[in-house]
Design a protein around this motif. Sequence first.
Motif, PDB file in Angstrom:
ATOM      1  N   PRO A   1       0.604  -1.446   0.060  1.00 61.83           N
ATOM      2  CA  PRO A   1      -0.089   0.124  -0.161  1.00 61.83           C
ATOM      3  C   PRO A   1       1.187   1.368   0.136  1.00 61.83           C
ATOM      4  O   PRO A   1       0.318   2.674  -0.022  1.00 61.83           O
ATOM      5  N   GLY A   2       2.515   1.011  -0.382  1.00 65.50           N
ATOM      6  CA  GLY A   2       3.046   3.014  -0.219  1.00 65.50           C
ATOM      7  C   GLY A   2       3.061   2.793   1.550  1.00 65.50           C
ATOM      8  O   GLY A   2       2.171   2.563   2.674  1.00 65.50           O
ATOM      9  N   GLU A   3       3.809   3.971   2.104  1.00 67.61           N
ATOM     10  CA  GLU A   3       4.258   4.235   3.071  1.00 67.61           C
ATOM     11  C   GLU A   3       3.187   4.783   3.624  1.00 67.61           C
ATOM     12  O   GLU A   3       3.395   5.068   5.439  1.00 67.61           O
ATOM     13  N   ALA A   4       1.739   5.589   2.969  1.00 66.49           N
ATOM     14  CA  ALA A   4       1.038   6.021   3.749  1.00 66.49           C
ATOM     15  C   ALA A   4      -0.507   4.880   3.691  1.00 66.49           C
ATOM     16  O   ALA A   4      -1.485   5.630   4.119  1.00 66.49           O
ATOM     17  N   GLY A   5      -0.628   3.968   3.213  1.00 67.55           N
ATOM     18  CA  GLY A   5      -1.576   3.227   2.910  1.00 67.55           C
ATOM     19  C   GLY A   5      -1.400   1.823   4.753  1.00 67.55           C
ATOM     20  O   GLY A   5      -0.507   1.596   5.180  1.00 67.55           O
ATOM     21  N   ILE A   6      -2.517   0.680   4.140  1.00 69.92           N
ATOM     22  CA  ILE A   6      -2.075  -0.280   5.795  1.00 69.92           C
ATOM     23  C   ILE A   6      -2.967  -1.272   4.537  1.00 69.92           C
ATOM     24  O   ILE A   6      -3.449  -1.604   3.669  1.00 69.92           O
ATOM     25  N   PRO A   7      -1.786  -3.020   4.286  1.00 73.46           N
ATOM     26  CA  PRO A   7      -2.092  -3.253   3.772  1.00 73.46           C
ATOM     27  C   PRO A   7      -3.245  -4.345   3.924  1.00 73.46           C
ATOM     28  O   PRO A   7      -3.497  -4.201   5.664  1.00 73.46           O
ATOM     29  N   PRO A   8      -4.111  -5.300   3.227  1.00 84.45           N
ATOM     30  CA  PRO A   8      -5.168  -5.834   3.141  1.00 84.45           C
ATOM     31  C   PRO A   8      -4.712  -7.053   3.758  1.00 84.45           C
ATOM     32  O   PRO A   8      -3.370  -7.912   3.414  1.00 84.45           O
ATOM     33  N   LEU A   9      -5.866  -7.824   5.531  1.00 80.08           N
ATOM     34  CA  LEU A   9      -5.059  -9.323   5.398  1.00 80.08           C
ATOM     35  C   LEU A   9      -6.895 -10.218   4.894  1.00 80.08           C
ATOM     36  O   LEU A   9      -7.556 -10.225   5.544  1.00 80.08           O
ATOM     37  N   PHE A  10      -6.053 -10.950   4.283  1.00 85.29           N
ATOM     38  CA  PHE A  10      -7.292 -12.440   3.870  1.00 85.29           C
ATOM     39  C   PHE A  10      -7.996 -13.302   4.997  1.00 85.29           C
ATOM     40  O   PHE A  10      -6.566 -14.176   5.435  1.00 85.29           O
ATOM     41  N   ASP A  11      -8.833 -14.020   5.497  1.00 86.90           N
ATOM     42  CA  ASP A  11      -8.975 -15.120   6.505  1.00 86.90           C
ATOM     43  C   ASP A  11     -10.083 -15.662   5.603  1.00 86.90           C
ATOM     44  O   ASP A  11     -10.869 -15.240   5.260  1.00 86.90           O
ATOM     45  N   TRP A  12      -9.593 -17.071   4.715  1.00 92.83           N
ATOM     46  CA  TRP A  12     -10.663 -17.608   3.861  1.00 92.83           C
ATOM     47  C   TRP A  12     -10.796 -19.332   5.111  1.00 92.83           C
ATOM     48  O   TRP A  12     -11.462 -20.132   4.625  1.00 92.83           O
TER      49      TRP A  12
END
Length: 262
Positions: free
Chosen positions: A59-70
Motif C-alpha cells: 500500500p505504500g508508506e501511507a497505506g494499510i495492507p489488507p489481510l485475508f482470512d478464508w
Amino acid sequence: MMRRLLLSLGLAVALAAPVAAQEPITAELRPGWRLPDGDHMAALHLTLAPGWKTYWRAPGEAGIPPLFDWSGSRNLAGVALLWPTPHVFWQSGMRSIGYKQELVLPIRVRARGAGDIDLRAEVQLGVCSDVCLPETVRARAVLSPGATRPDPLIAAALASAPLSRGEAAVSGVRCSISPARGGLALRAEIDMPPIGGRESAVVESGQPGIWSGEPEIRREGRTLITETRLMHMDGKSFALDRSKLRFTVLGDRQAVDILGCD
C-alpha cells in the motif's frame, strides 16, 4: 390551519432526525464460473462510498495492507489473488497505492474435492478519506461446478491486470546488493521502454518479514533505475533470495509486473 401546523411539525421532525451515515465500504463475493481445469474464478467486489479509498497488496508508506482470512470456507484447497492495476495517490508528500470507487479483485479458487465450494472471506483492511479507519468486511458465496458463464465484471478486472515482463518488452533486470544500516541496499536496473506519464515503482521482497522502503527511481534512456533499502521487521539479519523480488512499475494508464532479477 391544524393540518398546516401538523405538516410543519412533521417537516421539522424530519429535518431534525439524524441521517444514517453511509458505510465507507461494502463487500460481496461474486460467484463467477468454473474453469476447464477444475479451478473456479470468483471475485471479491468492494464498493467504496464517494471520497473513500482502500489499498493494494503493497500500500505504500501511507497505506494499510489488507489481510485475508478464508478459514471459514469449505471444500477449499487454496486461493490466488489476481490484483488489477492500482492507482497512485499523493497526500502531504506521501505516496499510497490502492483503489477508489470500487475494487473487483479476481480470485482463482482451487477446490479440495468435487462439488460446490463454500467460499467465506473475512478481510481486514484500511479505508481512508479525510480520516483513515480500520474495517473488517465479511462475504460468502457458493461456487457451483455448474456455473460456466464468465462474469463480465470479473473478466474486465482480469483484463486490467499489469502487463507481464514479455508484454512490456522488458529485456533485462540487473540487481546489485550492498550492506546498509539495518539491512541491505538494493539497486535494480530494469531495461524497458517508458510506459507513459509519471512512472512510479514498488519493490516487494517476496519473503516474509522482509520490508522494503519507498524506492527512488530515475530513468537513463530505456533503463529504469530503482533504489531502495530492505530490512527485517524484527531487526534480524537475513539472506535475500533475488528470484523472489517483485518489481511493479506504475504509469498513468498501465503497469508492469516483473518477477525476479536476471
